[in-house]
Design a protein around this motif. Structure first.
Motif, PDB file in Angstrom:
ATOM      1  N   PRO A  30     -12.307 -25.431 -10.496  1.00  0.00           N
ATOM      2  CA  PRO A  30     -13.242 -26.320 -11.190  1.00  0.00           C
ATOM      3  C   PRO A  30     -14.445 -25.583 -11.783  1.00  0.00           C
ATOM      4  O   PRO A  30     -15.036 -26.043 -12.761  1.00  0.00           O
ATOM      5  N   ALA A  31     -14.807 -24.445 -11.219  1.00  0.00           N
ATOM      6  CA  ALA A  31     -15.956 -23.674 -11.709  1.00  0.00           C
ATOM      7  C   ALA A  31     -15.475 -22.438 -12.467  1.00  0.00           C
ATOM      8  O   ALA A  31     -14.390 -21.920 -12.201  1.00  0.00           O
ATOM      9  N   GLN A  32     -16.293 -21.984 -13.398  1.00  0.00           N
ATOM     10  CA  GLN A  32     -16.017 -20.725 -14.095  1.00  0.00           C
ATOM     11  C   GLN A  32     -16.388 -19.583 -13.157  1.00  0.00           C
ATOM     12  O   GLN A  32     -17.486 -19.550 -12.617  1.00  0.00           O
ATOM     13  N   VAL A  33     -15.464 -18.651 -12.965  1.00  0.00           N
ATOM     14  CA  VAL A  33     -15.678 -17.566 -12.015  1.00  0.00           C
ATOM     15  C   VAL A  33     -15.633 -16.226 -12.737  1.00  0.00           C
ATOM     16  O   VAL A  33     -14.778 -16.003 -13.590  1.00  0.00           O
ATOM     17  N   THR A  34     -16.569 -15.352 -12.381  1.00  0.00           N
ATOM     18  CA  THR A  34     -16.541 -13.981 -12.889  1.00  0.00           C
ATOM     19  C   THR A  34     -16.236 -13.050 -11.717  1.00  0.00           C
ATOM     20  O   THR A  34     -16.449 -13.395 -10.553  1.00  0.00           O
ATOM     21  N   ILE A  35     -15.737 -11.877 -12.057  1.00  0.00           N
ATOM     22  CA  ILE A  35     -15.429 -10.862 -11.056  1.00  0.00           C
ATOM     23  C   ILE A  35     -15.925  -9.526 -11.591  1.00  0.00           C
ATOM     24  O   ILE A  35     -15.860  -9.265 -12.788  1.00  0.00           O
ATOM     25  N   GLU A  36     -16.471  -8.723 -10.702  1.00  0.00           N
ATOM     26  CA  GLU A  36     -16.906  -7.386 -11.127  1.00  0.00           C
ATOM     27  C   GLU A  36     -16.700  -6.391 -10.004  1.00  0.00           C
ATOM     28  O   GLU A  36     -16.751  -6.730  -8.832  1.00  0.00           O
ATOM     29  N   LYS A  37     -16.433  -5.173 -10.412  1.00  0.00           N
ATOM     30  CA  LYS A  37     -16.322  -4.051  -9.492  1.00  0.00           C
ATOM     31  C   LYS A  37     -17.737  -3.494  -9.325  1.00  0.00           C
ATOM     32  O   LYS A  37     -18.548  -3.578 -10.248  1.00  0.00           O
ATOM     33  N   GLU A  61     -13.942  -2.756  -3.588  1.00  0.00           N
ATOM     34  CA  GLU A  61     -14.713  -3.979  -3.401  1.00  0.00           C
ATOM     35  C   GLU A  61     -15.035  -4.585  -4.758  1.00  0.00           C
ATOM     36  O   GLU A  61     -15.390  -3.872  -5.698  1.00  0.00           O
ATOM     37  N   VAL A  62     -14.870  -5.905  -4.841  1.00  0.00           N
ATOM     38  CA  VAL A  62     -15.221  -6.650  -6.050  1.00  0.00           C
ATOM     39  C   VAL A  62     -16.085  -7.838  -5.636  1.00  0.00           C
ATOM     40  O   VAL A  62     -15.993  -8.323  -4.507  1.00  0.00           O
ATOM     41  N   THR A  63     -16.920  -8.289  -6.564  1.00  0.00           N
ATOM     42  CA  THR A  63     -17.780  -9.429  -6.300  1.00  0.00           C
ATOM     43  C   THR A  63     -17.385 -10.584  -7.196  1.00  0.00           C
ATOM     44  O   THR A  63     -17.264 -10.417  -8.412  1.00  0.00           O
ATOM     45  N   LEU A  64     -17.172 -11.735  -6.580  1.00  0.00           N
ATOM     46  CA  LEU A  64     -16.868 -12.975  -7.288  1.00  0.00           C
ATOM     47  C   LEU A  64     -18.138 -13.794  -7.371  1.00  0.00           C
ATOM     48  O   LEU A  64     -18.882 -13.891  -6.392  1.00  0.00           O
ATOM     49  N   ARG A  65     -18.383 -14.408  -8.540  1.00  0.00           N
ATOM     50  CA  ARG A  65     -19.544 -15.279  -8.721  1.00  0.00           C
ATOM     51  C   ARG A  65     -19.129 -16.514  -9.499  1.00  0.00           C
ATOM     52  O   ARG A  65     -18.333 -16.423 -10.435  1.00  0.00           O
ATOM     53  N   ALA A  66     -19.702 -17.658  -9.097  1.00  0.00           N
ATOM     54  CA  ALA A  66     -19.434 -18.904  -9.813  1.00  0.00           C
ATOM     55  C   ALA A  66     -20.679 -19.778  -9.748  1.00  0.00           C
ATOM     56  O   ALA A  66     -21.450 -19.712  -8.785  1.00  0.00           O
ATOM     57  N   GLU A  67     -20.850 -20.578 -10.781  1.00  0.00           N
ATOM     58  CA  GLU A  67     -21.959 -21.533 -10.821  1.00  0.00           C
ATOM     59  C   GLU A  67     -21.419 -22.912 -11.127  1.00  0.00           C
ATOM     60  O   GLU A  67     -20.365 -23.054 -11.740  1.00  0.00           O
ATOM     61  N   GLY A  68     -22.179 -23.918 -10.696  1.00  0.00           N
ATOM     62  CA  GLY A  68     -21.825 -25.284 -11.031  1.00  0.00           C
ATOM     63  C   GLY A  68     -21.007 -25.972  -9.961  1.00  0.00           C
ATOM     64  O   GLY A  68     -20.808 -25.457  -8.858  1.00  0.00           O
ATOM     65  N   GLU A  69     -20.497 -27.148 -10.321  1.00  0.00           N
ATOM     66  CA  GLU A  69     -19.728 -27.969  -9.402  1.00  0.00           C
ATOM     67  C   GLU A  69     -18.460 -27.242  -8.958  1.00  0.00           C
ATOM     68  O   GLU A  69     -17.726 -26.693  -9.776  1.00  0.00           O
ATOM     69  N   GLY A  70     -18.246 -27.223  -7.666  1.00  0.00           N
ATOM     70  CA  GLY A  70     -17.061 -26.571  -7.122  1.00  0.00           C
ATOM     71  C   GLY A  70     -17.178 -25.060  -7.004  1.00  0.00           C
ATOM     72  O   GLY A  70     -16.185 -24.387  -6.731  1.00  0.00           O
ATOM     73  N   ALA A  71     -18.378 -24.513  -7.184  1.00  0.00           N
ATOM     74  CA  ALA A  71     -18.555 -23.056  -7.163  1.00  0.00           C
ATOM     75  C   ALA A  71     -18.162 -22.446  -5.821  1.00  0.00           C
ATOM     76  O   ALA A  71     -17.423 -21.456  -5.776  1.00  0.00           O
ATOM     77  N   GLU A  72     -18.648 -23.028  -4.737  1.00  0.00           N
ATOM     78  CA  GLU A  72     -18.348 -22.482  -3.400  1.00  0.00           C
ATOM     79  C   GLU A  72     -16.845 -22.493  -3.123  1.00  0.00           C
ATOM     80  O   GLU A  72     -16.279 -21.515  -2.642  1.00  0.00           O
ATOM     81  N   GLU A  73     -16.211 -23.625  -3.447  1.00  0.00           N
ATOM     82  CA  GLU A  73     -14.778 -23.766  -3.202  1.00  0.00           C
ATOM     83  C   GLU A  73     -13.972 -22.795  -4.064  1.00  0.00           C
ATOM     84  O   GLU A  73     -12.980 -22.214  -3.610  1.00  0.00           O
ATOM     85  N   SER A  74     -14.399 -22.627  -5.311  1.00  0.00           N
ATOM     86  CA  SER A  74     -13.704 -21.714  -6.219  1.00  0.00           C
ATOM     87  C   SER A  74     -13.770 -20.279  -5.719  1.00  0.00           C
ATOM     88  O   SER A  74     -12.752 -19.572  -5.675  1.00  0.00           O
TER      89      SER A  74
END
Length: 90
Positions: A30-37, A61-74
Motif C-alpha cells: 500500500p505504501a511506496q517503498v524505497t531501498i538503498e545500499k 545491508e540495505v535500508t527500506l523506507r516508506a511513508e504514508g498509510e501502510g508504511a510500517e506493514e510494507s
C-alpha cells in the motif's frame, strides 16, 4: 516514516529471480517503498531494473523506507522477504 535495515539473505543477492520476486511484492504494497545500499542512493523498490543497479549481494545491508498509510506493514513485509533466501523460493 517507517525504516528498517536488513541483510540480504539470497545467495545471489538482489539479482534476477530474487529481484523479480522482491519487486513484485513491493509493487503490491500500500505504501511506496524505497531501498538503498549503505552509502548509495535510494531507488524504487518496485522496479526490478533499479533493484539490479543497487548491486546488493548476499550479506549486504540495505535500508527500506516508506511513508504514508501502510508504511510500517510494507516495510515489515519486504524486510521479511529480504531475510529469506529467495533463490530457494518456489
Amino acid at each position: 516514516m517507517a525504516e528498517r535495515t536488513v541483510t540480504v539473505a539470497s545467495a545471489s543477492g538482489l539479482h534476477a529471480r530474487p529481484a523479480s520476486i522482491f519487486a513484485k511484492a513491493a509493487g503490491e504494497q500500500p505504501a511506496q517503498v524505497t531501498i538503498e545500499k549503505v552509502g548509495g542512493n535510494p531507488v524504487q523498490a518496485s522496479s526490478i531494473l533499479m533493484l539490479m543497479t543497487l548491486g546488493a549481494g548476499n550479506g549486504d545491508e540495505v535500508t527500506l523506507r516508506a511513508e504514508g498509510e501502510g508504511a510500517e506493514e510494507s516495510v515489515a513485509a519486504l524486510a521479511a522477504l529480504l531475510e529469506k533466501d529467495l533463490d530457494a523460493e518456489e
